[in-house]
Design an enzyme around this catalytic site. Structure first.
Site, PDB file in Angstrom:
ATOM      1  N   ALA A  22      -6.274 -10.054  -4.468  1.00 38.89           N
ATOM      2  CA  ALA A  22      -6.397  -8.599  -4.462  1.00 38.89           C
ATOM      3  C   ALA A  22      -6.229  -8.034  -3.055  1.00 38.89           C
ATOM      4  O   ALA A  22      -5.133  -7.642  -2.659  1.00 38.89           O
ATOM      5  CB  ALA A  22      -7.737  -8.192  -5.053  1.00 38.89           C
TER       6      ALA A  22
ATOM      7  N   GLU B 174      -4.456 -10.455   8.669  1.00 39.38           N
ATOM      8  CA  GLU B 174      -3.117 -10.934   8.306  1.00 39.38           C
ATOM      9  C   GLU B 174      -2.120 -10.510   9.375  1.00 39.38           C
ATOM     10  O   GLU B 174      -2.159  -9.364   9.841  1.00 39.38           O
ATOM     11  CB  GLU B 174      -2.705 -10.370   6.948  1.00 39.38           C
ATOM     12  CG  GLU B 174      -3.557 -10.868   5.799  1.00 39.38           C
ATOM     13  CD  GLU B 174      -3.103 -10.371   4.437  1.00 39.38           C
ATOM     14  OE1 GLU B 174      -2.074  -9.660   4.367  1.00 39.38           O
ATOM     15  OE2 GLU B 174      -3.744 -10.698   3.431  1.00 39.38           O
TER      16      GLU B 174
ATOM     17  N   HIS C 149       0.132 -13.864   1.238  1.00 41.85           N
ATOM     18  CA  HIS C 149       0.223 -12.545   0.598  1.00 41.85           C
ATOM     19  C   HIS C 149       1.522 -12.423  -0.214  1.00 41.85           C
ATOM     20  O   HIS C 149       2.344 -11.521   0.003  1.00 41.85           O
ATOM     21  CB  HIS C 149       0.145 -11.426   1.635  1.00 41.85           C
ATOM     22  CG  HIS C 149      -0.435 -10.158   1.063  1.00 41.85           C
ATOM     23  ND1 HIS C 149      -1.252  -9.323   1.771  1.00 41.85           N
ATOM     24  CD2 HIS C 149      -0.320  -9.595  -0.164  1.00 41.85           C
ATOM     25  CE1 HIS C 149      -1.607  -8.287   1.020  1.00 41.85           C
ATOM     26  NE2 HIS C 149      -1.049  -8.433  -0.163  1.00 41.85           N
TER      27      HIS C 149
ATOM     28  N   ALA D 117       3.037  -9.827  -4.624  1.00 42.95           N
ATOM     29  CA  ALA D 117       4.100  -8.932  -5.093  1.00 42.95           C
ATOM     30  C   ALA D 117       5.491  -9.482  -4.794  1.00 42.95           C
ATOM     31  O   ALA D 117       6.484  -8.781  -4.998  1.00 42.95           O
ATOM     32  CB  ALA D 117       3.944  -7.563  -4.441  1.00 42.95           C
TER      33      ALA D 117
END
Length: 532
Positions: A229, A259, A279, A282
């Site tokens: 998330a 990050e 990450h 997506a």
């Protein structure tokens, strides 16, 4: 008109813009000073997460009309500065929900079958079957923290794997949770019962380090934890301790508080029972095409036709309507944001009452702005002026509007009651001096407060010395108070105090405020900034 694409974007996005008749430059990886130097030439800017659209960039953008984010998150855009300079900020919130959900399922399966560890072992020349004994997910319990759009897809996929799904989400109506075939539980019960925990909640002031030492201590020793998330919802130090000490079996993260992250940033990367990705939630070809198409079409429509879609800082209304109800759009969003932060339980119904001359206007944009404000504290950038009514409908929230030309205490008033599974609250507001929003009723309390920016809400008994003690402890913590108003309930000898502060009151200071004598409760609030 010219559009700059400053981050990597699927080629179809550039194609759509050019076919619409726009001039397009693709220039990625620009240092901030180079972007600042060339941004005056552009009417539109398309970004992903790499480009930081800071205040100085916005100030230099003399022609810029719109910033489009190919994705959801807008942490890298100074939205107040953009709004002040008349720049529309839009995103593409629906393009990667399925991809993000599938990544969480992939992480769960990889943890269960030790796939990354076994791959590394084989690449090191070993054939070590015994070390990588896995487990089935069939029949296991998946606990989902946050059952919104992505969490709901994860639940559906898990149910297809014959898993039992439980969820923690204090804002989702019971009817919708039942419709999804999910059992709602509180956070610690979820930790105690789940074989797998998957996180799907935005990062807010209330969810920061929501999952920490107490949560991991309550989990089963064989349980596994997944977070795809937002970094920061999880306390990484607490997770490291739980994994290192063998209190839980394994964990998988796609997101980190810092990050990019390295072993120097987090010791998690050195653990054998921890797997991770940079990450990638997506990052599928389909998702990247979806968000590229969406943002390119939205930007072309705005620059060429003036049509606003998925804007986070401006409603889709005509200049005429904006001139009539614009200040009440601002007020509506503020009251929505305040309502969600003071509410407990899932929202079931909202009742908006427009009185005075305001009742003769087109108030639908105000209602939409209220819904956007209502969902922003829990959904952040995933809600905007376009999808807010859709989200209300998806969550089964009944939205009622009523109008009366009769004037109450003010020429115009917006009175909003929100009913939840645990009670209701009423807030009322108006606009002073044509443009300044004011909160004038807080349940039974009358007051005149500016509902904007960081605030502190205090409930106290009406006795001498409370305000002095409160101001003293806040000032000692280095927090400035720009405004303070007191609403009284004389018969019950109770007060409500609202303070505008220069920064958000942190948890430590809030705890000290609550410990003061005669104070019943206190809450740190974060409302939309107001610029006159």
């Amino acid at each position: 008109m010219k559009v700059l694409i400053s981050d990597n974007l699927a080629p179809i996005g550039e194609k759509i813009l050019k076919e619409a008749g726009l001039e397009v430059d693709v220039n990625t990886g620009l240092p901030p000073e180079e972007l600042k130097a060339i941004i005056p030439d552009y009417d539109g800017l398309i970004i992903r997460s790499a480009t930081k659209v800071r205040e100085d960039i916005i100030e230099a953008a003399t022609k810029l009309k719109v910033v489009g984010r190919a994705g959801i998150g807008l942490d890298n855009v100074d939205i107040p500065a953009a709004s002040e300079n008349g720049i529309v900020v839009m995103n593409a919130p629906d393009g990667n929900a399925t991809t993000a959900a599938e990544h969480a399922i992939s992480m769960m399966m990889s943890l269960s079958r030790n796939i990354p560890q076994a791959t590394a072992s084989m690449k090191a020349g070993k054939w070590d079957k015994k070390s990588f004994m896995g487990r089935e997910v069939t029949g296991k319990t998946l606990g989902i923290v946050g059952i919104g759009r992505i969490g709901s897809i994860v639940a559906n996929r898990a149910q297809g794997l014959k898993m039992k799904v439980i969820a923690y989400d204090p804002f989702m109506p019971d009817e919708l949770v039942k419709k999804l075939g999910i059992e709602r539980v509180d956070l610690l019960e979820l930790a105690e019962r789940a074989d797998y925990v998957s996180v799907h909640t935005p990062l807010t002031k209330d969810t920061h380090h929501l999952l920490s030492t107490d949560f991991f201590a309550a989990m089963k020793k064989r349980a596994m934890f997944i977070d795809c998330a937002r970094g920061g919802v999880l306390d990484e130090e607490a997770l490291y301790a739980a994994l290192k000490e063998g209190r839980i079996a394994g964990a998988a993260l796609d997101v980190f508080e810092k990050e990019p992250t390295t072993l120097e940033d987090t010791p998690l990367l050195g653990l054998d029972n921890f797997i991770c990705t940079p990450h990638l939630g997506a990052s599928t070809a389909e998702a990247q095409e979806n968000v590229a198409v969406a943002i390119a079409e939205q930007m072309a429509d705005y620059l060429l036709k003036g049509t606003v879609r998925n804007a986070v800082n401006v409603p889709s209304v005509s200049d005429e309507v904006l001139a009539q109800v614009g200040p009440y759009i601002t007020l509506g969003e503020m009251l929505g944001c305040l309502h969600m932060q003071i509410s407990q339980g899932g929202v079931q119904e909202v009742n908006l009452e427009y009185s005075g001359d305001l009742a003769d206007q087109d108030t639908n944009p105000v209602t939409v702005a209220f819904l956007k404000g209502l969902f922003t504290p829990i959904l952040q950038d995933a809600v905007n002026y376009v999808n807010a009514p859709i989200i209300a409908e998806e969550r089964g929230i009944k939205v009622i509007e009523s109008k009366t030309s009769q004037r109450a205490d003010f020429t115009n008033m917006l009175r909003i009651t929100v009913k939840t599974s645990k009670g209701e609250n009423m807030l009322a507001g108006t606009v002073f001096d044509i443009k300044e929003p004011r909160l004038v009723r807080f349940n039974s309390f009358r007051l005149e407060a500016m509902p904007a920016g960081p605030m502190l809400l205090v409930h106290n008994r009406d006795v001498p010395g409370v305000i002095g003690a409160l101001a003293s402890i806040i000032g000692a913590a280095g927090v400035n108070i720009s405004n303070m108003v007191v609403g009284q309930e004389a018969t019950a000898r109770r007060n409500v105090i609202l303070l505008n502060t220069n920064q958000l009151v942190n948890k430590e200071l809030l705890a000290k405020v609550k410990e003061l004598e005669h104070i019943d409760d206190a809450m740190a609030l974060e409302l939309p900034a107001y610029t006159s």
